[in-house]
Scaffold this active site. Structure first.
Site, PDB file in Angstrom:
ATOM      1  CG  HIS A  82      -0.012   7.488   4.056  1.00 40.26           C
ATOM      2  ND1 HIS A  82      -0.477   7.310   2.771  1.00 40.26           N
ATOM      3  CD2 HIS A  82      -0.571   6.504   4.803  1.00 40.26           C
ATOM      4  CE1 HIS A  82      -1.282   6.257   2.750  1.00 40.26           C
ATOM      5  NE2 HIS A  82      -1.354   5.747   3.954  1.00 40.26           N
ATOM      6  CG  ASP A 161       1.322  -3.731  -1.079  1.00 41.62           C
ATOM      7  OD1 ASP A 161       0.979  -4.304  -0.032  1.00 41.62           O
ATOM      8  OD2 ASP A 161       0.668  -2.798  -1.584  1.00 41.62           O
ATOM      9  NE  ARG A 168      -2.914  -8.139   3.773  1.00 42.15           N
ATOM     10  CZ  ARG A 168      -2.760  -6.815   3.912  1.00 42.15           C
ATOM     11  NH1 ARG A 168      -1.997  -6.137   3.084  1.00 42.15           N
ATOM     12  NH2 ARG A 168      -3.368  -6.187   4.881  1.00 42.15           N
ATOM     13  CB  SER A 183       0.319  -3.398   2.883  1.00 39.24           C
ATOM     14  OG  SER A 183      -0.429  -2.851   1.848  1.00 39.24           O
ATOM     15  CE  LYS A 187       0.534   0.464  -0.588  1.00 39.11           C
ATOM     16  NZ  LYS A 187      -0.662  -0.329  -0.553  1.00 39.11           N
TER      17      LYS A 187
HETATM   18  N1  URA Z   1      -3.987   0.122   2.723  1.00 36.46           N
HETATM   19  C1  URA Z   1      -2.924  -0.514   2.176  1.00 36.46           C
HETATM   20  O1  URA Z   1      -2.241   0.018   1.326  1.00 36.46           O
HETATM   21  N2  URA Z   1      -2.668  -1.767   2.601  1.00 36.46           N
HETATM   22  C2  URA Z   1      -3.376  -2.403   3.536  1.00 36.46           C
HETATM   23  O2  URA Z   1      -3.064  -3.521   3.877  1.00 36.46           O
HETATM   24  C3  URA Z   1      -4.470  -1.716   4.086  1.00 36.46           C
HETATM   25  C4  URA Z   1      -4.752  -0.449   3.659  1.00 36.46           C
END
Ligand code: URA
Length: 441
Positions: A82, A161, A168, A183, A187
């Site tokens: 990632h 999320d 946010r 976050s 995922k």
């Molecule tokens: N990418 C994400 O998936 N979450 C964040 O909080 C910042 C960047």
């Protein structure tokens, strides 16, 4: 349990328990906790921070708020890579076939680009016919047969999320290491890989602009991954200038193909070799880094990685002939060389501005709903450390939309800092973070 008490506890800088965090995430994702209380909670976290124990509980709760993908029907150790995103980051397109050709199963869920950063799915869709949508059976069968498949993230993963990230965004609580790392990791963890390699970008074109913040983010994500039982390591790598020379969807795919032919840019090739070597280590295919690099160079030299890319494209409905014939990609109707206005050494190229230029030309999205021009973008001719003469080409712009060309051109020229003194090339790898140590180079 009352959400009021959880907010008050964090407001008073006390550690939250797993039960309290689970209660909050479960209540918020089901709509039982209103946005005003969730906003207060986020601000309390932002101001008083979460320790790694709380951050892991938060990640776990968000992961479990949606579907958790089961990749157990795929043979072997599944390793996911990632990147935190940047400009010209076409790494997956070269890296995935490299490691797949060495037997590592790549079952990758990727995303789309937004703002100045690109996305792997958009890049792959610039290949005529390429399809990123597939059901889970085809996804798993493809990885078992070809060792590689890339699809879009299902809307079902990490639902909390998705909702919290939107909140946010409007409550000035995005830039917190615990909130960002949980976050991203919820995922990744929901996507089912056994091990995770993180490429945390640092510099002007990255989400994290400073080295300190980039290492903190890397450390937090590595700790979360390992706490959750997935071997996780992170490299912190440069994004102060664009990666490689090409920015824009089909242009980046062509550069990734060239890299698999052994003709890639030095920085991009080296990054792919290093990341691939660490993926091989995580997949337990090799014992050490040197053996990894040797194997990676071999599959580039003997064209196995290139052939794997062709197989991958064909299996997902794409025209694999693009690998040998770039004229099969859509081509922009305007291709304009941009000349340098002075002579000197290139001291910096603002990556974020180059990403914005590409976006203005049609290669990126300002808003999620925007359509892309997959042929648009920029090919740089010079990188940091190079000498340029006045009137020499700095880069070439590819575009169909002509309305904003002048804006993009001026921004492009202004993104270069050119000086008289000799300048060193940028460092590519700043360090590595593992469960046990942080090594800075
Ligand atoms: N990418 C994400 O998936 N979450 C964040 O909080 C910042 C960047």
């Amino acid at each position: 349990m009352r959400v009021y008490d959880i907010i008050r506890k964090k407001r008073d800088n006390k550690e939250l328990s797993k039960e309290e965090i689970d209660f909050f995430i479960d209540g918020y994702s089901k709509g039982n906790i209103p946005d005003y209380q969730a906003s207060a909670f986020l601000m309390a976290v932002f101001l008083n921070k979460m320790n790694i124990k709380e951050t892991t509980y938060l990640t776990n709760a968000m992961m479990n708020s949606g579907e958790v993908i089961d990749l157990s029907k795929i043979d072997g150790i599944k390793v996911d890579k990632h990147s935190t995103g940047g400009v010209g980051d076409k790494t997956t397109i070269a890296l995935a076939p490299i490691v797949a050709s060495l037997g590592v199963p790549v079952a990758k869920m990727s995303g789309r680009g937004l703002g100045h950063t690109g996305g792997t799915l958009d890049k792959l869709e610039s290949i005529p016919g390429f399809n990123i949508e597939m059901d889970s059976k085809k996804f798993i069968d493809s990885v078992n047969e070809y060792k590689i498949a890339v699809c879009g993230q299902t809307g079902e993963i990490a639902l909390a999320d998705k909702k919290l990230y939107a909140l946010r965004d409007v409550t000035a609580t995005v830039e917190d290491i615990s909130l960002i790392s949980s976050s991203i990791m919820c995922k990744k963890l929901a996507s089912g890989a056994n091990s995770i390699l993180l490429d945390v970008k640092t510099g002007d074109g990255a989400f994290m602009k400073t080295l300190d913040d980039s290492f903190s983010l890397a450390k937090s994500m590595v700790d979360i991954g390992n706490n959750m039982g997935r071997e996780t390591i992170a490299l912190v790598t440069d994004m102060s200038e664009p990666l490689g020379y090409s920015v824009g969807n089909s242009l980046e795919v062509i550069e990734a193909i060239e890299t698999l032919k052994g003709n890639g840019p030095k920085d991009f090739t080296y990054l792919c070799e290093i990341l691939a070597s660490y993926m091989l280590i995580l997949a337990k295919v090799v014992d050490d880094f040197d053996e990894g690099i040797k194997n990676v160079r071999e599959v580039i030299n003997n064209k196995s990685a290139l052939n794997k890319l062709k197989e991958f494209i064909k299996n997902q409905g794409g025209d694999e002939r693009v690998v040998d014939d770039y004229s099969l990609f859509d081509k922009a109707s305007n291709i304009v060389e941009i000349k340098s206005v002075k002579s000197g050494y290139i001291k910096s190229i603002k990556a974020e501005d180059i990403g914005i230029c590409a976006m203005i030309l049609g290669a990126g999205r300002e808003k999620k709903e925007d359509n892309l021009d997959l042929s648009a973008g920029i090919v740089l001719n010079k990188k940091v450390g190079d000498y340029v003469l006045e009137g020499e080409t700095l880069g070439t712009m590819h575009f169909n939309k002509t309305e904003k060309f002048e804006i993009a051109r001026d921004k492009f020229i202004n993104s270069y800092e050119i000086v008289d003194e000799k300048v060193n090339q940028n460092k590519l790898i700043y360090g590595i973070v593992t469960k046990d140590e942080i090594k800075k180079y």
